[in-house]
Design a protein around this motif. Structure first.
Motif, PDB file in Angstrom:
ATOM      1  N   GLN A  80      33.290 -63.113  22.750  1.00 57.67           N
ATOM      2  CA  GLN A  80      33.265 -64.342  21.954  1.00 57.67           C
ATOM      3  C   GLN A  80      33.918 -65.493  22.719  1.00 57.67           C
ATOM      4  O   GLN A  80      34.868 -65.280  23.478  1.00 57.67           O
ATOM      5  CB  GLN A  80      34.015 -64.130  20.641  1.00 57.67           C
ATOM      6  N   ALA A 109      32.827 -48.777  17.857  1.00 55.68           N
ATOM      7  CA  ALA A 109      32.615 -50.095  17.236  1.00 55.68           C
ATOM      8  C   ALA A 109      32.967 -51.204  18.226  1.00 55.68           C
ATOM      9  O   ALA A 109      32.251 -52.203  18.347  1.00 55.68           O
ATOM     10  CB  ALA A 109      33.454 -50.217  15.966  1.00 55.68           C
ATOM     11  N   LEU A 110      34.057 -50.992  18.934  1.00 53.97           N
ATOM     12  CA  LEU A 110      34.514 -52.034  19.856  1.00 53.97           C
ATOM     13  C   LEU A 110      33.545 -52.220  21.017  1.00 53.97           C
ATOM     14  O   LEU A 110      33.311 -53.340  21.475  1.00 53.97           O
ATOM     15  CB  LEU A 110      35.911 -51.691  20.395  1.00 53.97           C
ATOM     16  N   LYS A 127      36.154 -48.902  11.593  1.00 52.25           N
ATOM     17  CA  LYS A 127      35.205 -50.036  11.649  1.00 52.25           C
ATOM     18  C   LYS A 127      35.869 -51.318  11.121  1.00 52.25           C
ATOM     19  O   LYS A 127      35.692 -52.395  11.681  1.00 52.25           O
ATOM     20  CB  LYS A 127      33.950 -49.696  10.842  1.00 52.25           C
ATOM     21  N   ALA A 174      38.497 -58.452  15.631  1.00 52.97           N
ATOM     22  CA  ALA A 174      37.541 -59.312  16.343  1.00 52.97           C
ATOM     23  C   ALA A 174      37.290 -60.631  15.623  1.00 52.97           C
ATOM     24  O   ALA A 174      36.651 -61.538  16.176  1.00 52.97           O
ATOM     25  CB  ALA A 174      36.215 -58.572  16.516  1.00 52.97           C
ATOM     26  N   ARG A 212      30.512 -52.056  21.019  1.00 50.25           N
ATOM     27  CA  ARG A 212      29.357 -52.861  20.593  1.00 50.25           C
ATOM     28  C   ARG A 212      29.735 -54.310  20.302  1.00 50.25           C
ATOM     29  O   ARG A 212      28.889 -55.125  19.961  1.00 50.25           O
ATOM     30  CB  ARG A 212      28.739 -52.251  19.323  1.00 50.25           C
ATOM     31  N   GLN A 213      31.022 -54.606  20.387  1.00 54.33           N
ATOM     32  CA  GLN A 213      31.515 -55.944  20.035  1.00 54.33           C
ATOM     33  C   GLN A 213      31.150 -56.957  21.123  1.00 54.33           C
ATOM     34  O   GLN A 213      31.563 -56.808  22.276  1.00 54.33           O
ATOM     35  CB  GLN A 213      33.045 -55.888  19.848  1.00 54.33           C
ATOM     36  N   VAL A 265      40.969 -60.556  21.210  1.00 48.38           N
ATOM     37  CA  VAL A 265      40.526 -59.273  20.651  1.00 48.38           C
ATOM     38  C   VAL A 265      41.094 -58.144  21.507  1.00 48.38           C
ATOM     39  O   VAL A 265      40.456 -57.635  22.421  1.00 48.38           O
ATOM     40  CB  VAL A 265      38.991 -59.190  20.563  1.00 48.38           C
ATOM     41  N   ALA A 324      36.554 -57.877  24.398  1.00 49.55           N
ATOM     42  CA  ALA A 324      37.439 -57.085  23.541  1.00 49.55           C
ATOM     43  C   ALA A 324      37.984 -55.870  24.287  1.00 49.55           C
ATOM     44  O   ALA A 324      37.344 -55.362  25.203  1.00 49.55           O
ATOM     45  CB  ALA A 324      36.668 -56.627  22.311  1.00 49.55           C
ATOM     46  N   VAL A 343      38.316 -52.802  13.703  1.00 48.06           N
ATOM     47  CA  VAL A 343      37.670 -53.580  14.761  1.00 48.06           C
ATOM     48  C   VAL A 343      37.162 -54.912  14.198  1.00 48.06           C
ATOM     49  O   VAL A 343      37.266 -55.959  14.851  1.00 48.06           O
ATOM     50  CB  VAL A 343      36.538 -52.765  15.429  1.00 48.06           C
ATOM     51  N   GLY A 344      36.677 -54.880  12.968  1.00 46.58           N
ATOM     52  CA  GLY A 344      36.215 -56.123  12.344  1.00 46.58           C
ATOM     53  C   GLY A 344      37.345 -57.126  12.194  1.00 46.58           C
ATOM     54  O   GLY A 344      37.180 -58.318  12.482  1.00 46.58           O
ATOM     55  N   GLY A 348      34.813 -54.108  25.006  1.00 43.52           N
ATOM     56  CA  GLY A 348      33.642 -54.674  24.355  1.00 43.52           C
ATOM     57  C   GLY A 348      32.581 -55.044  25.377  1.00 43.52           C
ATOM     58  O   GLY A 348      32.736 -54.773  26.570  1.00 43.52           O
TER      59      GLY A 348
END
Lengths: 524, 524
Positions: free
Chosen positions: A332, A325-326, A287, A294, A328-329, A396, A373, A290-291, A362
């Protein structure tokens, strides 16, 4: 304040024949409130002439005044208020919280360099007293650093404040005593103009020579080349793409008198998942990974573009958690249309490698200039088979490398090009194996992290934001932190000079508490 | 000991297919006692591989052991005794007193670097402690320098000991923790072999990895280029001609991963005769000038090739006194046939300038390879009319520039290329005018002297033997003095590393009395 779109040359605002517009990446459209001037060769010539004229008056100001000037710039940037944040957000697509934080970083950086100017140790004051009795007689020798001369700064797009017009390169060059000519980044001309206005006010308020700072927007590569080849420019600071940095290096090397180029260019910033750490906290690591990846739409020079681990169920679980996790990104907004297109092309090239598998994507873009992403994976044995795996994809995007064992992981690390950072995720059980990796990393990167993520770059005395080629053009330095001041000074020795001709700081007892080396002994 | 003529690669003596002979310039003939081996590409490859293999074992040795190694080299060089002096004299044409002095300088230099290694401040130890309460949390950051990797050293002909096989570049690179591959100068292969033998003994005696030092004589430019482009080589030290230095710079810049080249190349070292000093002691200055110019057959990088004064009866008297001293100057044996021919050609080119007048010549040569001293003069207004006046003529040759006034003198100084040194001859009455010249000189030279002569280069903490292009390829450094160690290290930052993974010197309280910067404060 109202933007004029003019060039800012030594305090004078000036329009020019060439015009261009800012771009709002969130809207995917030009910002039509104002036309910005693009500099001609004559404008660049004037800026360099003003910088040269300002060099002696500026570089010989007492250090306390130079420090006060840097602090005044910080104050004036803060005094721009919300107008600066609003404009920078609009031109970069970055959220207000991020830009507000970056403004704090930019002002804090200027104030740190003000303290560094006062600290004075970067002058490397040294005195070796004479010994007339020795055979042959030993002369009196003294040493200090002097500013190199006018510096050209090429601002970056991804940090419109902290790595741009009044960013780290400008702050460290001004701290060293060098006038600065900034080639403004065309992605945020309004932001640059606001900052130039703030610097101009600080120049006036502290009585600095006007030529100490100029901002020229440049829309042609030829004119940008003219800035680097101008004989009055003595060093170049640059943050941007490898192609851009290498182009400047070539121009600088071809001058009749070559000059240093400090270009921060390209990195994929490997992260190593050591087995015990992976086993103990693979899910949390995934997690956080990915944070970090991103953050800021992945537009960080220190983005973790490569993760290496030992193949097995733990790495599979990590991969799956990262994929979740990705996926759900959200997409951007990226900084510019060009960066967005390069991101899409970079992902496509990676995906086209026969060795690479796409793990996850993503969310789909919901507007223009948005980057989607992506996470890829490749086997360690295949990693070195195609150089495309080594290339930075700015955005990303990251590649998970599945290594058969630690030897394979080490051999991948050994083959990497120079990097800004490397990170190891370790638990106590990993220490022994990790210890053997440190010397490998020390040869390849500028900063080694444990149990963190590389995307934060602290402005500190101990920061190295640099690294071997091609992370930067010159791995001997850093572009963030106080050590950056050393890029813009060079040493001069004074032999047997009468007191009257010595610089004040080198007179007997004139060091004023600054760290000095007297007859070999360090003294404060 | 008997010379073998072999290459010396990581402690192994090896012959090769290519052979060449040393040259006795005093006799103008080859020395026929021995054939020397010229390295092939494979030999260079082996030397680089050995240096790379030695890098980690050598660079991670405790600093005390590294220092002891440097001291052992000094001891072993001294233990070579008269054989070294005799061979160096024979190969260089330099007198025994000079070579004996140079041996002392070479050994002293190695011992100074041993002390510098122990001093340890060049590691730039820095610690910024964490602050987890800050928003965002502040990481723990620590910094030190690390050795860059194997270094290639190109020795000079004019100092067969102090700037050659175990000279300043080798000493500072070894001090920094870098293995060295020396490209021996073909003008003194026997001298180089003796020195390599001494270093080999020191390697054995102190248990260093054998690849820490290799000596390869190279007779082809292609093979020399191979050494600079070898991917394991991370920096180059060079002392020699501008053409030679620039050729290495081009090769280094064209590598897939460019590396720094520290080339000390070319200078004419202006000497300024200020009016009061000239009036008070013109005759003594003239004699000292010719003495400095003629030292070592004029074959010093810091030879005073240019003297500037204000036209008038005092300068005429100075010129006449210098002419008289010079006309009594015996011709001296030069280092090589090539250097002698270049000297003659350089004087001819100068004499051919329509602006230049020959003031005096020294005594005629009395043997082969002897250079005849020459003094020229040119008017200040004409000096900049022909670039030939700016070029170094390596040998006993100098140009007296007659300036109309101080403004003209200043404008000549401003137009000079980068220089190793500038000297001002001043009395108290000259201080006010001289003060205005210092900033001009600081931009152009590495060392400013008053009331002395530039030919002596003290090995000291405060020495700068460097200067802006083309005096050197990189004006940010020095090739003589302790600051030279900084050329071969680069900074690395460590973020949040557990104690177990930190280098010893960066552990809490592990600085052992070395100058460090802890949370911004300097501490010993």
């Amino acid at each position: 304040m109202t933007l004029t779109g003019d060039l800012f040359i030594a305090g004078e605002r000036r329009s020019s024949g060439q015009r261009f517009r800012a771009y709002d990446p969130a809207k995917g459209a030009e910002i039509d409130d104002i036309d910005f001037a693009g500099a001609s060769e004559a404008d660049v010539d004037d800026a360099c002439a003003a910088a040269e004229a300002a060099f002696l008056p500026y570089s010989t100001k007492p250090l306390a005044e130079r420090a006060a000037f840097l602090e005044a710039i910080a104050d004036e940037i803060e005094a721009l208020g919300d107008a600066l944040v609003e404009r920078a957000c609009r031109e970069s697509g970055l959220p207000a919280a991020r830009i507000t934080g970056e403004r704090g970083r930019t002002a804090g950086q200027l104030r740190l360099f003000a303290r560094e100017v006062r600290d004075g140790a970067w002058q490397k004051l040294r005195i070796d007293h004479a010994d007339p009795q020795r055979t042959p007689p030993k002369p009196d020798l003294r040493l200090r650093t002097v500013a190199v001369g006018p510096v050209a700064v090429f601002g970056a797009s991804n940090f419109p404040l902290a790595f741009s017009t009044a960013g780290g390169d400008t702050a460290s060059a001004l701290a060293a005593g060098c006038p600065v000519v900034v080639k403004g980044h065309p992605a945020h001309p309004g932001t640059s103009e606001l900052i130039a206005t703030a610097i101009g006010r600080a120049v006036e308020r502290t009585g600095m020579p006007k030529g100490v700072f100029s901002l020229v927007n440049i829309t042609s590569n030829d004119v940008a080349g003219k800035l680097v080849s101008d004989p009055r420019i003595q060093a170049v600071g640059f943050t941007g793409s490898r192609a851009g940095g290498e182009a400047l290096m070539k121009i600088a090397a071809a001058r009749p008198r070559p000059i240093p180029v400090y270009a921060e260019m390209s990195a994929i910033n490997p992260v190593i998942l050591m087995p015990h750490a992976l086993k103990a906290r693979g899910d949390a690591l995934a997690k956080a990974y990915v944070g970090s990846m991103a953050m800021g739409a992945g537009q960080f020079c220190t983005n973790p573009g490569l993760v290496l681990g030992l193949a097995g169920p733990e790495l599979d679980a990590f991969s799956q958690a990262a994929a979740e996790a990705l996926s759900r990104q959200a997409a951007q907004v990226m900084l510019t249309d060009g960066i967005h297109k390069a991101f899409e092309a970079g992902k496509e090239k990676l995906a086209a490698s026969p060795y690479v598998e796409k793990v996850a994507e993503g969310a789909e873009p919901a507007g223009p200039t948005q980057g989607r992403a992506a996470l890829f994976t490749v086997a360690g044995k295949d990693f070195l088979a195609d150089p495309v795996h080594l290339h930075e994809v700015f955005g990303v995007s990251s590649v998970l490398v599945r290594c058969a064992d630690l030897d394979e992981l080490k051999s991948v690390l050994t083959e990497l090009e120079g990097q800004l950072t490397a990170t190891i995720q370790v638990d106590e059980g990993d220490y022994a194996d990790s210890k053997a990796l440190i010397p490998v990393l020390e040869r390849t990167v500028g900063r080694i992290l444990a149990n963190g993520w590389p995307t934060g770059v602290e402005v500190a005395h101990s920061m190295v934001h640099g690294g071997p080629y091609p992370a930067t053009s010159d791995g001997r330095t850093t572009s963030v932190g106080t050590l950056a001041i050393e890029r813009f000074v060079r040493p001069v020795a004074y032999q047997d000079l009468p007191e009257a001709l010595l610089p004040d700081a080198l007179r007997e007892g004139g060091q004023g508490g600054v760290l000095s080396r007297i007859d070999g002994a360090w003294t404060l």
